[in-house]
Design an enzyme around this catalytic site. Structure first.
Site, mmCIF file in Angstrom:
data_model
loop_
_atom_site.group_PDB
_atom_site.id
_atom_site.type_symbol
_atom_site.label_atom_id
_atom_site.label_comp_id
_atom_site.label_asym_id
_atom_site.label_seq_id
_atom_site.Cartn_x
_atom_site.Cartn_y
_atom_site.Cartn_z
ATOM 1 C CD GLU A 66 -2.561 -1.288 2.597
ATOM 2 O OE1 GLU A 66 -3.588 -2.075 2.157
ATOM 3 O OE2 GLU A 66 -2.748 -0.458 2.351
ATOM 4 C CB CYS A 90 2.114 7.464 3.516
ATOM 5 S SG CYS A 90 2.925 5.867 4.643
ATOM 6 C CB CYS A 145 5.833 -5.561 9.752
ATOM 7 S SG CYS A 145 7.400 -4.506 10.421
ATOM 8 C CB CYS A 156 4.741 -3.020 16.358
ATOM 9 S SG CYS A 156 5.930 -2.625 16.723
ATOM 10 C CB CYS A 161 1.355 -2.215 13.675
ATOM 11 S SG CYS A 161 1.698 -1.819 12.114
ATOM 12 N N GLY A 191 6.001 -1.840 6.541
ATOM 13 C CA GLY A 191 7.028 -2.507 6.996
ATOM 14 C C GLY A 191 8.796 -1.817 7.576
ATOM 15 C CD GLU A 192 12.164 -0.666 10.501
ATOM 16 O OE1 GLU A 192 11.589 -0.497 11.520
ATOM 17 O OE2 GLU A 192 13.052 -0.068 10.584
ATOM 18 C CB SER A 219 8.943 5.464 10.390
ATOM 19 O OG SER A 219 8.580 5.707 11.367
ATOM 20 C CB SER A 266 8.259 3.947 16.068
ATOM 21 O OG SER A 266 8.134 4.336 14.659
ATOM 22 C CG LEU A 267 10.640 6.506 22.630
ATOM 23 C CD1 LEU A 267 11.457 5.260 22.803
ATOM 24 C CD2 LEU A 267 10.316 7.576 23.172
ATOM 25 C CG HIS A 268 4.889 3.996 19.411
ATOM 26 N ND1 HIS A 268 4.297 4.677 18.865
ATOM 27 C CD2 HIS A 268 5.753 2.766 18.187
ATOM 28 C CE1 HIS A 268 4.555 4.931 17.544
ATOM 29 N NE2 HIS A 268 5.552 3.636 17.538
ATOM 30 C CG ASN A 322 -5.460 5.442 12.940
ATOM 31 O OD1 ASN A 322 -5.864 5.891 13.571
ATOM 32 N ND2 ASN A 322 -4.272 5.642 12.702
ATOM 33 C CB CYS A 332 -0.538 5.394 11.539
ATOM 34 S SG CYS A 332 0.709 6.955 11.503
HETATM 35 N N1 SAH Z 1 8.286 0.171 10.815
HETATM 36 C C1 SAH Z 1 8.338 1.553 10.700
HETATM 37 C C2 SAH Z 1 7.762 2.226 9.708
HETATM 38 C C3 SAH Z 1 6.232 2.292 10.014
HETATM 39 S S1 SAH Z 1 5.213 2.766 10.885
HETATM 40 C C4 SAH Z 1 8.671 2.106 12.299
HETATM 41 O O1 SAH Z 1 7.774 1.230 12.860
HETATM 42 O O2 SAH Z 1 8.789 3.106 12.767
HETATM 43 C C5 SAH Z 1 4.571 4.290 10.654
HETATM 44 C C6 SAH Z 1 4.451 4.602 12.395
HETATM 45 O O3 SAH Z 1 2.606 4.028 13.007
HETATM 46 C C7 SAH Z 1 5.025 3.893 13.022
HETATM 47 O O4 SAH Z 1 4.545 5.092 13.948
HETATM 48 C C8 SAH Z 1 3.878 3.026 14.043
HETATM 49 O O5 SAH Z 1 4.598 2.866 15.270
HETATM 50 C C9 SAH Z 1 2.664 3.719 13.980
HETATM 51 N N2 SAH Z 1 1.406 2.799 13.940
HETATM 52 C C10 SAH Z 1 1.482 1.442 13.983
HETATM 53 N N3 SAH Z 1 0.144 1.282 14.089
HETATM 54 C C11 SAH Z 1 -0.721 1.770 14.090
HETATM 55 C C12 SAH Z 1 -2.065 1.993 14.605
HETATM 56 N N4 SAH Z 1 -2.818 1.375 14.559
HETATM 57 N N5 SAH Z 1 -2.429 3.628 15.594
HETATM 58 C C13 SAH Z 1 -1.245 4.463 14.801
HETATM 59 N N6 SAH Z 1 -0.056 4.728 15.133
HETATM 60 C C14 SAH Z 1 0.285 3.091 14.744
HETATM 61 FE FE1 SF4 Z 2 6.376 -2.981 11.845
HETATM 62 FE FE2 SF4 Z 2 6.439 0.063 11.554
HETATM 63 FE FE3 SF4 Z 2 4.077 -1.530 12.349
HETATM 64 FE FE4 SF4 Z 2 6.620 -2.534 14.095
HETATM 65 S S1 SF4 Z 2 4.660 -0.251 13.589
HETATM 66 S S2 SF4 Z 2 4.339 -4.027 13.118
HETATM 67 S S3 SF4 Z 2 7.493 -2.151 12.483
HETATM 68 S S4 SF4 Z 2 5.340 -1.233 10.437
#
Ligand code: SAH
Ligand code: SF4
Length: 353
Positions: free
Chosen positions: A93, A106, A113, A117, A120, A165-166, A197, A219-221, A298, A341
């Protein structure tokens, strides 16, 4: 025969030059070909009138310019567009996000991936493989062509590697694609308009600083390893301390990140959103020039997380602002078409017109 040909969209400028040398072309032909491809969207060697017939014939025999195709498209009520590319029956996508002064794309770097996480949607899907350079480049190349044809935008002005993807697990291909994105004969974007990212593949981040300079988003979270371990399995391998150290090192030699890096922090109800968590986060980041992006989580089917409510997000943001941080609460774009996201799973949508 097709398979054995070199796809020129896989080659950044140095690699293209080497390939052209092998065909007997002069050095300057490299820039001419790149202009045809990236500035004129031309894929037909016959139309490249300033290239000699001899080299054109060689190119025709040994190479192609092949872009994978968007097969499906969905347009959100807020103008966001999601496109799906089919790559040998596997879907990736790409999302276009229009803003007042920017046209952001984007892009995806992998099919699925492997980092899983928990919050996600992409991470819940089976990981298939890394994208080739040409498959990353095709997303931008096609988006530019479609937006122009539909009179939506002249061209993409900003690119974020925040799709599927990462990116640091596909380091070499992503860096080659970034070279084409920044190249004046390629997409010619400023390094300050291109963001990678990452969830934190530390050894790759350490290598990246000697490979390319672009804006970095981490992506610290989570404000501590205990919470991060719970929601991001990669943290058990590379913890917060090692990740932030590598980010600091990247910052030192970077011009793109002169204003600081972006810290992404997804707001998860009762998981990482307390006042204490905000205080911990501010301690963690106090020596790192950064701006903090709070991302309302989301939802996606099958997930048991909840997004923090807006009052909680504002309180969390204000604690950090009082400590002197720049905090942005990210707007949810394209949520009605599952383009926000973490909602990217490559499921079927409308067929492209
Ligand atoms: N893999 C990379 C880039 C893709 S994700 C990464 O993790 O950084 C892009 C961003 O969306 C990241 O910060 C990710 O943590 C965040 N993200 C993933 N799932 C999400 C969700 N359900 N709601 C909001 N942000 C999310
Ligand atoms: Fe992969 Fe980024 Fe989603 Fe984590 S947040 S599963 S690294 S795409």
């Amino acid at each position: 025969m097709f398979e054995s040909k070199i796809n020129l969209l896989d080659l950044h400028r140095d690699n293209l030059r080497n390939f052209l040398f092998s065909l007997g072309a002069k050095s300057f032909v490299t820039e001419q070909i790149m202009q045809w491809i990236y500035h004129h969207s031309c894929t037909d060697f016959n139309k490249m009138f300033n290239i000699s017939i001899k080299i054109r014939n060689q190119l025709y025999k040994k190479s192609i310019i092949f872009s994978s195709k968007f097969i499906e498209e969905r347009i959100s009520s807020d103008g966001t567009i999601k496109w799906i590319t089919d790559i040998n029956n596997q879907k990736i996508e790409t999302v276009y996000i229009p803003e007042k002064k920017r046209s952001t794309l984007c892009v995806s770097s992998q099919i699925g991936c492997p980092l899983t996480c928990h919050f996600c949607a992409t991470g819940q899907k089976n990981f298939q493989r890394n994208l080739k350079v040409s498959e990353i480049i095709s997303q931008i190349w096609q988006a530019n062509n479609i937006l122009k044809k539909k009179n939506i935008a002249n061209r993409i002005t900003n690119i974020v590697f925040m799709g599927m993807g990462e990116p640091l697990l596909n380091l070499n291909n992503v860096v080659s694609a970034l070279k084409i994105i920044l190249d004046e004969y390629g997409f010619n974007l400023s390094k300050r308009r291109v963001t990678l990212s990452t969830s934190g593949i530390v050894p790759a981040l350490e290598k990246l600083k000697n490979m390319i300079d672009v804006c970095l988003a981490i992506s610290l979270h989570a404000p501590n390893d205990y919470i991060r371990n719970l929601i991001m399995p990669i943290n058990k391998k590379y913890n917060i301390h090692s990740l932030l150290n590598a980010a600091k090192e990247y910052l030192k030699s970077s011009f793109a990140n002169r204003g600081g890096i972006t810290i992404e922090y997804v707001m998860l109800n009762k998981i990482n959103d307390s006042n204490d968590n905000a205080e911990q986060l501010s301690d963690l980041l106090k020596n790192i020039p950064s701006k903090i992006n709070l991302i309302p989580w989301n939802p996606f089917p099958g997930s048991s997380f909840l997004c923090s409510n807006i009052d909680r997000i504002n309180t969390f943001a204000n604690i950090l602002r009082k400590k002197g941080f720049t905090v942005i609460i990210r707007k949810n774009r394209g949520q009605d078409i599952n383009a926000a996201c973490g909602q990217l799973t490559g499921k079927k949508i409308n067929t492209i017109k």
